[in-house]
Design a protein around this motif. Structure first.
Motif, short mmCIF file in Angstrom:
data_model
loop_
_atom_site.label_atom_id
_atom_site.label_comp_id
_atom_site.label_asym_id
_atom_site.label_seq_id
_atom_site.Cartn_x
_atom_site.Cartn_y
_atom_site.Cartn_z
N ARG A 100 9.76 -35.67 -21.12
CA ARG A 100 9.25 -36.96 -20.66
C ARG A 100 9.41 -37.95 -21.80
O ARG A 100 9.08 -37.66 -22.94
CB ARG A 100 7.78 -36.84 -20.26
N ARG A 155 22.82 -45.27 -11.48
CA ARG A 155 22.70 -43.79 -11.48
C ARG A 155 23.85 -43.16 -12.26
O ARG A 155 23.65 -42.20 -13.00
CB ARG A 155 22.65 -43.27 -10.05
N ARG A 180 20.77 -44.07 -15.76
CA ARG A 180 19.49 -44.77 -15.79
C ARG A 180 18.48 -44.05 -14.89
O ARG A 180 18.84 -43.46 -13.88
CB ARG A 180 19.66 -46.21 -15.31
N ALA A 181 17.20 -44.11 -15.30
CA ALA A 181 16.14 -43.44 -14.56
C ALA A 181 15.69 -44.31 -13.40
O ALA A 181 14.80 -45.15 -13.52
CB ALA A 181 14.95 -43.13 -15.48
N ARG A 212 13.67 -44.98 -10.35
CA ARG A 212 12.41 -44.41 -9.86
C ARG A 212 12.17 -44.67 -8.38
O ARG A 212 11.36 -43.99 -7.75
CB ARG A 212 11.24 -44.99 -10.67
N VAL A 244 8.30 -40.96 -18.28
CA VAL A 244 9.17 -40.65 -17.13
C VAL A 244 9.96 -39.40 -17.44
O VAL A 244 10.46 -39.20 -18.56
CB VAL A 244 10.14 -41.84 -16.88
N VAL A 281 13.02 -37.18 -17.78
CA VAL A 281 14.43 -37.51 -18.03
C VAL A 281 15.26 -36.24 -18.09
O VAL A 281 14.75 -35.17 -18.12
CB VAL A 281 14.59 -38.31 -19.35
#
Length: 208
Positions: free
Chosen positions: A132, A155, A159-160, A162, A206, A208
């Motif tokens: 995270r 994507r 990149r994350a 959400r 987040v 990862v």
């Protein structure tokens, strides 16, 4: 505050046997001490005939809240080595419960330390961990025509993403390292001919 840490993605159990004693290590995510205690209580209820249900937990990205219990084993031979494994491997927001069913052979203090610490380490290896990272939360608003390609580009770039929501515009919620925000805004302006906006909405840890 820690910028990143490791944790377990889900609850799981790993079993090992040492000199006829069974050691069942349950690992579970726990973001609060109350959540950790709930897991411990549940495991004790599920294994009422076990010889011991020893535990250790580490709460918070910095691991400042942690606790361990030997549950009747000789002092320092169970909970402490379990906790040391979690701290040494920088695992956070996690509770470990090792349930022991005695097999009739004494392990000695050193043997117990190796057994309990080893049970947690083996469970971490078997069940796996996730990272995270502390990221800035960003809401990107873009028109419907450009949204599909932009989401795909984000994507593809790793990149994350959400979430994506649809209204008069399309909003793509992202997690981005704070130090990369200026670079990201410049890239976004170029990729959408200046038509998209990016608003920072806070920070969060987040996966990862």
């Amino acid at each position: 505050m820690a910028e990143r840490y490791l944790t377990v993605a889900r609850e799981g159990v790993h079993e090992s046997e040492i000199k006829r004693s069974r050691f069942l290590c349950t690992l579970a995510p726990a973001a609060t001490e109350e959540a950790a205690q709930d897991v411990i209580a549940r495991i004790r209820k599920d294994h009422p005939t076990a010889t011991h249900n020893c535990f250790a937990y580490v709460i918070g990205p910095d691991g400042r809240l942690h606790k361990a219990s030997d549950d009747g084993e000789p002092g320092g031979t169970a909970g402490t080595p379990m906790l040391q494994v979690l701290l040494r491997r920088e695992i956070r927001d996690v509770v470990a419960v090792v349930t022991r069913y005695y097999g009739g052979v004494q392990l000695g203090a050193g043997g117990l330390v190796r057994a309990y610490g080893g049970a947690v380490s083996a469970a971490l290896d078997a069940l796996g961990v996730i990272e995270r990272r502390k990221l800035a939360l960003v809401a990107v608003a873009v028109d419907h025509q450009r949204a599909g390609k932009l989401e795909n580009d984000l994507r593809t770039a790793g990149r994350a993403v959400r979430g994506v929501s649809y209204g008069s515009d399309v909003t793509i919620d992202l997690g981005i390292p704070e130090e990369e925000l200026p670079q990201f805004r410049a890239w976004l302006a170029d990729a959408t001919a200046g038509s998209a906006t990016a608003v920072a909405t806070g920070t969060a840890y987040v996966d990862v």
